[in-house]
Design an enzyme around this catalytic site. Structure first.
Site, PDB file in Angstrom:
ATOM      1  N   ASN A 112      46.342  44.528  -9.255  1.00 22.00           N
ATOM      2  CA  ASN A 112      45.332  44.437 -10.315  1.00 22.00           C
ATOM      3  C   ASN A 112      45.068  45.828 -10.861  1.00 22.00           C
ATOM      4  OD1 ASN A 112      43.298  43.301 -11.977  1.00 22.00           O
ATOM      5  ND2 ASN A 112      41.724  43.915 -10.509  1.00 22.00           N
ATOM      6  N   HIS A 114      42.016  47.989 -12.643  1.00 22.62           N
ATOM      7  CA  HIS A 114      40.573  47.931 -12.885  1.00 22.62           C
ATOM      8  C   HIS A 114      40.133  49.228 -13.570  1.00 22.62           C
ATOM      9  CE1 HIS A 114      36.489  46.550 -12.268  1.00 22.62           C
ATOM     10  NE2 HIS A 114      36.176  47.788 -11.928  1.00 22.62           N
TER      11      HIS A 114
END
Ligand code: GRF
Length: 194
Positions: A112, A114
């Protein structure tokens, strides 16, 4: 350094919900000669996600999943990923939180990005909170997804200075450029672990 000659590319799926600039970046990266990824599948939880135009443009299979029933959606996704022999999942502005069960199936294989210097500012409205708190620095992080939101092992981070006149919008725009660089570097870094 990882030697990328005669190597096997990772069959990759990218999950999006919005504009898809990170998806676009990953697609372009996947076309480079020495890239470790091949993007097989793009999925979105939003029918109107603008990023879907990129999968269309580059003729990559894409699919929309209605998360009204999350368990059901995840089961359908897992099935589709299995059929396509997906080895790596890149979350790129995907706004749904995946269940423990889902993450376990792809343990250590979900990345991911972020837009903060994790572990600071997990969750939403990052840039706004960073500015309200008068932070001096912010940035972005690529991490492995685990059961806790924005908390998995950090692969790479980029730190940038916040300018006096930065707004959440200007900061988001500046950080997004670094996200694109960081995501590619992080994939190169983890490739040898697969
Ligand atoms: C990025 O800032 C990403 O870090 C965050 O959502 C934004 C998505 O942008 N999770 P895009 O859809 O990739 O343009």
């Amino acid at each position: 350094m990882i030697k990328l000659t005669g190597f096997k590319k990772l069959r990759t799926a990218v999950f999006i919900s919005g504009a898809g600039s990170n998806l676009h970046n990953l697609i372009k990266f996947s076309f480079l000669k020495k890239t470790p990824i091949k993007i097989i599948f793009v999925l979105s939880d939003k029918r109107k996600a603008k990023g879907l135009r990129f999968s269309k443009k580059y003729k990559i299979e894409s699919k929309i999943y209605n998360f009204h029933n999350k368990l059901d959606a995840e089961n359908r996704i897992l099935n589709d990923l299995k059929k396509r022999k997906i080895e790596l999942i890149c979350l790129a502005g995907f706004m749904k939180i995946l269940s423990k069960k889902f993450i376990k199936k792809f343990n250590g294989k979900i990345l991911n990005i972020h837009p903060s210097l994790l572990p600071k500012y997990k969750g939403l409205n990052t840039h706004q909170r960073v500015i309200i708190n008068k932070e001096k620095y912010s940035g972005c992080t690529v991490h492995i997804v685990n059961n806790k939101l924005d908390s998995g092992k950090i692969i790479l981070q980029k730190k940038i200075k916040i300018l006096n006149n930065d707004t959440p919008r200007s900061l988001a725009k500046r950080i997004l450029k670094y996200e694109h660089i960081l995501y590619k570097k992080a994939i190169m870094k983890i490739y040898s672990n697969f």
